[in-house]
Design an enzyme around this catalytic site. Structure first.
Site, PDB file in Angstrom:
ATOM      1  N   ASP A   1      -5.922  17.956 -15.463  1.00  0.00           N
ATOM      2  CA  ASP A   1      -6.220  16.626 -15.999  1.00  0.00           C
ATOM      3  C   ASP A   1      -5.798  16.607 -17.474  1.00  0.00           C
ATOM      4  O   ASP A   1      -6.361  17.317 -18.301  1.00  0.00           O
ATOM      5  CB  ASP A   1      -7.735  16.359 -15.848  1.00  0.00           C
ATOM      6  CG  ASP A   1      -8.128  14.944 -16.234  1.00  0.00           C
ATOM      7  OD1 ASP A   1      -7.437  14.335 -17.069  1.00  0.00           O
ATOM      8  OD2 ASP A   1      -9.153  14.455 -15.708  1.00  0.00           O
TER       9      ASP A   1
ATOM     10  N   ARG B   1       0.852  -1.210   0.000  1.00  0.00           N
ATOM     11  CA  ARG B   1       0.000   0.000   0.000  1.00  0.00           C
ATOM     12  C   ARG B   1       0.880   1.251   0.000  1.00  0.00           C
ATOM     13  O   ARG B   1       0.440   2.342  -0.329  1.00  0.00           O
ATOM     14  CB  ARG B   1      -0.970   0.001   1.188  1.00  0.00           C
ATOM     15  CG  ARG B   1      -1.835   1.257   1.248  1.00  0.00           C
ATOM     16  CD  ARG B   1      -3.077   1.129   2.126  1.00  0.00           C
ATOM     17  NE  ARG B   1      -2.877   0.440   3.361  1.00  0.00           N
ATOM     18  CZ  ARG B   1      -2.277   0.956   4.450  1.00  0.00           C
ATOM     19  NH1 ARG B   1      -1.823   2.192   4.441  1.00  0.00           N
ATOM     20  NH2 ARG B   1      -2.143   0.229   5.541  1.00  0.00           N
TER      21      ARG B   1
ATOM     22  N   TYR C   1     -14.488  16.461 -15.985  1.00  0.00           N
ATOM     23  CA  TYR C   1     -15.049  15.114 -15.918  1.00  0.00           C
ATOM     24  C   TYR C   1     -16.099  15.033 -14.786  1.00  0.00           C
ATOM     25  O   TYR C   1     -15.900  15.618 -13.716  1.00  0.00           O
ATOM     26  CB  TYR C   1     -13.913  14.106 -15.693  1.00  0.00           C
ATOM     27  CG  TYR C   1     -14.423  12.732 -15.448  1.00  0.00           C
ATOM     28  CD1 TYR C   1     -15.114  12.044 -16.446  1.00  0.00           C
ATOM     29  CD2 TYR C   1     -14.265  12.106 -14.219  1.00  0.00           C
ATOM     30  CE1 TYR C   1     -15.630  10.788 -16.219  1.00  0.00           C
ATOM     31  CE2 TYR C   1     -14.771  10.842 -13.975  1.00  0.00           C
ATOM     32  CZ  TYR C   1     -15.460  10.193 -14.987  1.00  0.00           C
ATOM     33  OH  TYR C   1     -15.976   8.947 -14.751  1.00  0.00           O
TER      34      TYR C   1
ATOM     35  N   LYS D   1      -7.426   5.241 -19.649  1.00  0.00           N
ATOM     36  CA  LYS D   1      -7.656   5.703 -21.020  1.00  0.00           C
ATOM     37  C   LYS D   1      -6.388   5.505 -21.880  1.00  0.00           C
ATOM     38  O   LYS D   1      -5.976   4.400 -22.078  1.00  0.00           O
ATOM     39  CB  LYS D   1      -8.122   7.155 -20.979  1.00  0.00           C
ATOM     40  CG  LYS D   1      -9.261   7.415 -19.961  1.00  0.00           C
ATOM     41  CD  LYS D   1     -10.489   6.660 -20.343  1.00  0.00           C
ATOM     42  CE  LYS D   1     -11.695   6.756 -19.438  1.00  0.00           C
ATOM     43  NZ  LYS D   1     -11.629   7.087 -18.067  1.00  0.00           N
TER      44      LYS D   1
HETATM   45  C1  LIG Z   1     -10.971  13.233 -18.421  1.00  0.00           C
HETATM   46  C2  LIG Z   1     -11.182  12.173 -17.381  1.00  0.00           C
HETATM   47  N1  LIG Z   1     -10.599  12.328 -16.180  1.00  0.00           N
HETATM   48  C3  LIG Z   1     -10.766  11.414 -15.203  1.00  0.00           C
HETATM   49  C4  LIG Z   1     -11.560  10.313 -15.391  1.00  0.00           C
HETATM   50  C5  LIG Z   1     -11.732   9.327 -14.266  1.00  0.00           C
HETATM   51  O1  LIG Z   1     -10.933   8.201 -14.503  1.00  0.00           O
HETATM   52  P1  LIG Z   1     -11.237   6.762 -13.903  1.00  0.00           P
HETATM   53  O2  LIG Z   1     -12.489   6.265 -14.539  1.00  0.00           O
HETATM   54  O3  LIG Z   1     -10.011   5.970 -14.268  1.00  0.00           O
HETATM   55  O4  LIG Z   1     -11.381   6.929 -12.433  1.00  0.00           O
HETATM   56  C6  LIG Z   1     -12.177  10.107 -16.621  1.00  0.00           C
HETATM   57  C7  LIG Z   1     -13.043   8.921 -16.842  1.00  0.00           C
HETATM   58  O5  LIG Z   1     -13.742   8.810 -17.825  1.00  0.00           O
HETATM   59  C8  LIG Z   1     -11.985  11.073 -17.643  1.00  0.00           C
HETATM   60  O6  LIG Z   1     -12.579  10.946 -18.844  1.00  0.00           O
END
Ligand SMILES: Cc1ncc(COP(=O)(O)O)c(C=O)c1O
Length: 372
Positions: free
Chosen positions: A163, A38, A91, A188
């Site tokens: 992000d 962890r 998101y 992704k």
């Molecule tokens: C731009 C973006 N940031 C963060 C996330 C969150 O990622 P996760 O689903 O791996 O938690 C997503 C999920 O679709 C996303 O499209």
């Protein structure tokens, strides 16, 4: 052993053994080496180092999901009494963090439409602890000018978190534009095969150490199997992104002139409202695009149902192409009024372009459009 594994093994271990007590004490006191998975794991560290290098950061911290990376990055920086300013077009999970969760911890959050740059700047000028950005945005691929916003936030002593999932480190380098902590859903493009859930945050050593401490307590470390698969994905990241950039551009041009398409949203198109910023700040326009069918909700559903090569699924960034209707899933929780404000109409389709031959993808889109 003669001959070493060409690919490092997956370290599926929860704990680590020591020959001497002093060795264990050294690891605990100096945070070098391994004691418990962890805290750290060699498979996870391999990914952390690789993504940090791609992002031009000193350190990476691996997480169990993109949301674990985002929540830990933000919560390691914003404490009670602090103020976070963010773009509204982030998101959905991140939006919930700012809208529903952080206020409960007495963190004030202000969310502003990303195209209202003057309003964003005015909010930054009022003072803040964290500026949170995401560009290009989901699902309309708006592109935010990172540098002036990051500079303004730094003048107020804030930390800038961004992000970079949609662009990937191949198409965009946020730290060169002033961002302090870059976060990714490795689910992704970094993983790239729709087979893992993982996240990562990269920064200098100071912010990373803080995130590492929070991760140790909040418990959201990436698991070794996902780390191994992310590492495998990273080996083809540049190739995949190049292909996805090229294919998305061709598809956007095809859709843009199609009689059954009302609007195509792709930052690589000169007609896109943020094309000039994208041209300046991105080295490739990415594999994501969206478009509005010239029809109603039912006709758009009919289009979706006719797609064959392109799968009807949420998520993005993998080798196979995925399409979804944001109104039915990613943006289902928004009220019709908020949906209209966000520009998410009932005929909007989001497409994540994979690595299939682009002519096959265009043929699939054409056939489905003909059926509308
Ligand atoms: C731009 C973006 N940031 C963060 C996330 C969150 O990622 P996760 O689903 O791996 O938690 C997503 C999920 O679709 C996303 O499209």
């Amino acid at each position: 052993m003669k001959g070493k594994p060409a690919i490092p093994p997956i370290y599926l271990t929860a704990t680590y053994k020591f020959d001497r007590s002093n060795d264990l004490i050294d690891v605990v006191q100096q945070h070098e080496g391994y004691i418990y998975s962890r805290w750290d794991n060699p498979s996870v560290q391999e990914v952390e180092n690789a993504v940090a290098a791609l992002e031009g950061c000193e350190r990476g911290v691996g997480f169990a999901s993109g949301m674990a990376a985002i929540t830990t990055a933000v919560m390691s920086q914003a404490k009670a009494g602090d103020r976070v300013v963010a773009m509204q077009e982030i998101y959905g999970g991140t939006y919930e963090l700012f809208h529903d969760i952080l206020p409960g911890y007495h963190v004030e959050t202000t969310l502003i439409n990303c195209w209202k740059t003057d309003e964003l700047m005015a909010e930054i000028d009022k003072g803040l602890s964290v500026l949170y950005l995401e560009t290009p945005t989901n699902p309309l691929l708006r592109v935010v000018d990172i540098k002036p916003l990051a500079d303004a936030a730094h003048k107020k002593g804030a930390v800038v978190i961004m992000d970079n999932t949609f662009a990937s480190p191949i198409n965009q380098h946020p730290v060169d534009l002033g961002v302090d902590i870059v976060v990714h859903s490795a689910t992704k493009y970094l993983g790239g095969h729709h087979d893992i859930t993982a996240g990562i945050a990269c920064s200098n050593k100071i912010y990373a150490e803080r995130m590492w401490n929070y991760r140790k307590v909040m418990g959201g470390i990436m698991d070794p199997m996902s780390a191994f698969l992310t590492m495998r994905g990273l080996r083809t990241l540049e190739l995949r992104i190049q292909r996805q950039n090229e294919s998305a551009e061709r598809i956007a041009e095809f859709l843009d002139t199609h009689e059954k398409i009302r609007t195509t949203y792709y930052p690589g198109l000169p007609s896109h409202p943020d094309h000039a910023i994208a041209n300046r700040q991105m080295s490739g326009f990415g594999g994501m695009l969206s478009f509005e069918i010239d029809g109603d909700f039912e006709q758009t559903k009919c289009f979706m149902d006719k797609l064959k090569t392109i799968s009807l699924a949420t998520s993005l960034g993998g080798v196979t192409s995925l399409a979804n209707q944001p109104i039915t899933n990613t943006h289902v929780a928004l009220s019709p009024e908020n949906r209209a404000k966000a520009g998410v109409s009932e005929s909007l389709v989001r497409l994540s372009v994979g690595v299939e031959p682009v002519d096959t993808l265009i043929e699939d889109l054409e056939t489905a459009l003909n059926a509308v």
